[in-house]
Design a protein around this motif. Sequence first.
Motif, PDB file in Angstrom:
ATOM      1  N   ILE A  97       0.786  -1.015   0.191  1.00 54.41           N
ATOM      2  CA  ILE A  97       0.316   0.263  -0.568  1.00 54.41           C
ATOM      3  C   ILE A  97       1.291   1.324   0.352  1.00 54.41           C
ATOM      4  O   ILE A  97       1.516   1.448   1.146  1.00 54.41           O
ATOM      5  CB  ILE A  97      -0.621   0.300   1.382  1.00 54.41           C
ATOM      6  N   PRO A  98       1.202   1.711  -0.801  1.00 54.12           N
ATOM      7  CA  PRO A  98       1.273   3.573  -1.132  1.00 54.12           C
ATOM      8  C   PRO A  98       1.349   4.177  -0.128  1.00 54.12           C
ATOM      9  O   PRO A  98       0.094   4.033   0.631  1.00 54.12           O
ATOM     10  CB  PRO A  98       1.452   3.715  -2.282  1.00 54.12           C
ATOM     11  N   THR A  99       2.460   5.350   0.510  1.00 53.35           N
ATOM     12  CA  THR A  99       2.611   5.370   1.453  1.00 53.35           C
ATOM     13  C   THR A  99       1.385   6.813   1.308  1.00 53.35           C
ATOM     14  O   THR A  99       0.622   7.451   2.239  1.00 53.35           O
ATOM     15  CB  THR A  99       3.553   6.275   1.905  1.00 53.35           C
ATOM     16  N   SER A 100       1.976   7.543  -0.109  1.00 49.31           N
ATOM     17  CA  SER A 100       0.695   8.775  -0.639  1.00 49.31           C
ATOM     18  C   SER A 100       1.618   9.005  -2.508  1.00 49.31           C
ATOM     19  O   SER A 100       2.023   8.206  -2.322  1.00 49.31           O
ATOM     20  CB  SER A 100       1.557  10.300   0.405  1.00 49.31           C
ATOM     21  N   GLY A 101       0.736   9.225  -2.462  1.00 46.61           N
ATOM     22  CA  GLY A 101      -0.055   9.386  -3.951  1.00 46.61           C
ATOM     23  C   GLY A 101      -1.626   8.986  -4.523  1.00 46.61           C
ATOM     24  O   GLY A 101      -1.698   9.107  -3.546  1.00 46.61           O
ATOM     25  N   PRO A 146      -0.751   8.707   4.630  1.00 43.34           N
ATOM     26  CA  PRO A 146      -0.179   8.449   5.794  1.00 43.34           C
ATOM     27  C   PRO A 146      -1.280   8.666   6.475  1.00 43.34           C
ATOM     28  O   PRO A 146      -1.635   9.763   6.964  1.00 43.34           O
ATOM     29  CB  PRO A 146       1.756   9.682   6.126  1.00 43.34           C
ATOM     30  N   GLY A 147      -1.101   7.619   7.148  1.00 42.89           N
ATOM     31  CA  GLY A 147      -2.548   7.408   7.997  1.00 42.89           C
ATOM     32  C   GLY A 147      -3.547   7.156   7.412  1.00 42.89           C
ATOM     33  O   GLY A 147      -4.742   6.581   8.588  1.00 42.89           O
ATOM     34  N   LYS A 148      -3.648   7.206   6.623  1.00 40.78           N
ATOM     35  CA  LYS A 148      -5.750   7.262   5.262  1.00 40.78           C
ATOM     36  C   LYS A 148      -5.295   5.623   5.724  1.00 40.78           C
ATOM     37  O   LYS A 148      -4.971   4.906   4.545  1.00 40.78           O
ATOM     38  CB  LYS A 148      -5.650   8.032   4.395  1.00 40.78           C
ATOM     39  N   LYS A 149      -6.633   5.364   6.340  1.00 41.90           N
ATOM     40  CA  LYS A 149      -6.737   3.786   5.821  1.00 41.90           C
ATOM     41  C   LYS A 149      -7.399   3.424   4.015  1.00 41.90           C
ATOM     42  O   LYS A 149      -8.647   4.003   3.948  1.00 41.90           O
ATOM     43  CB  LYS A 149      -8.125   3.078   6.663  1.00 41.90           C
ATOM     44  N   VAL A 150      -7.245   2.711   3.478  1.00 42.66           N
ATOM     45  CA  VAL A 150      -7.749   2.104   2.441  1.00 42.66           C
ATOM     46  C   VAL A 150      -8.733   1.212   2.390  1.00 42.66           C
ATOM     47  O   VAL A 150      -8.303  -0.464   3.819  1.00 42.66           O
ATOM     48  CB  VAL A 150      -6.692   1.977   1.198  1.00 42.66           C
ATOM     49  N   GLY A 151      -9.874   1.390   1.799  1.00 40.80           N
ATOM     50  CA  GLY A 151     -10.930   0.166   2.280  1.00 40.80           C
ATOM     51  C   GLY A 151     -10.591  -0.325   1.422  1.00 40.80           C
ATOM     52  O   GLY A 151     -10.367  -1.190   0.246  1.00 40.80           O
ATOM     53  N   TRP A 152     -10.700  -1.936   1.846  1.00 35.94           N
ATOM     54  CA  TRP A 152     -11.033  -3.210   1.197  1.00 35.94           C
ATOM     55  C   TRP A 152     -11.600  -3.092  -0.133  1.00 35.94           C
ATOM     56  O   TRP A 152     -11.474  -4.078  -1.093  1.00 35.94           O
ATOM     57  CB  TRP A 152     -12.041  -4.925   1.989  1.00 35.94           C
ATOM     58  N   ASP A 153     -12.583  -3.233   0.067  1.00 36.59           N
ATOM     59  CA  ASP A 153     -13.331  -2.829  -1.143  1.00 36.59           C
ATOM     60  C   ASP A 153     -12.350  -1.687  -2.237  1.00 36.59           C
ATOM     61  O   ASP A 153     -12.272  -1.924  -3.693  1.00 36.59           O
ATOM     62  CB  ASP A 153     -15.049  -2.400  -1.309  1.00 36.59           C
ATOM     63  N   ALA A 154     -11.877  -0.797  -2.358  1.00 35.83           N
ATOM     64  CA  ALA A 154     -11.315   0.152  -3.308  1.00 35.83           C
ATOM     65  C   ALA A 154     -10.273  -0.862  -3.407  1.00 35.83           C
ATOM     66  O   ALA A 154      -9.903  -1.096  -4.747  1.00 35.83           O
ATOM     67  CB  ALA A 154     -10.802   1.431  -2.657  1.00 35.83           C
TER      68      ALA A 154
END
Length: 257
Positions: free
Chosen positions: A52-56, A69-77
Amino acid sequence: MIELSHIRKNFGDLQVIDDISLKVNEGSVTALVGPSGGGKSTLLRCINLLEIPTSGTIRLGDAVIEFAPGKKVGWDAVQKIRRQTGMVFQNFQLFPHRTALENVMEGLVTVLKWPREKAEARARELLTKVGMAHKVDSWPSTLSGGQQQRVAIARALAMSPRVLLCDEPTSALDPELATEVVEVLSKLAAEGTTMVIATHDLRLASRVADHAVFLEAGKVVEQGAADRVFGAPEHERTRRFVSSISAAVQSGYGEGI
């Protein structure tokens, strides 16, 4: 199309991908090349979110994900991205308790819920495509490395991905077996399969790719048409890398590196 915008990836305090932007057009083949530790495999794994990228931002077809940073990516995405990619690993990663045919069928049956008869027909078609029709009932342990990698390519293609991602697909093989895999990937490229390949093997990259990206220390040093990057690189660092790898291949030691 795949579009990476300002991708960064950190492992703790270590930054391994540093502000990389890259576009991959439909039907093109992009080779990620460079020295070990340069970030090739990590960048490749960021495309299908094995890392999972840190940013971008990543755009793949209609799916777009922004990272911070610190943002959680949802499983569906994550799944929207992964469903559009097929992955070929360095060490094959076939299921040892399944035949070649069953390995290719597995995702079709368990993920897409295809009837077994339909999945088997698709698997046989793909194994024929990669020159493995005569080994459909073979166990992975009885296959050569080149044969296992060809089965792995068929398995990755089974889900009809938008892009095929290959992580050092020939580096675990001796030169003769690597040639089998190069032939298959060349055929796929000629048919218009979109691919991104992380590799040290300039023979593979120069034969299959139409676009090349040279990475070092997590940054893009040079990119452009593959024949120019490999034949007449603009940057001194790229020239030194291409020369050293070419010399290694000619001496007989570098075809699989």
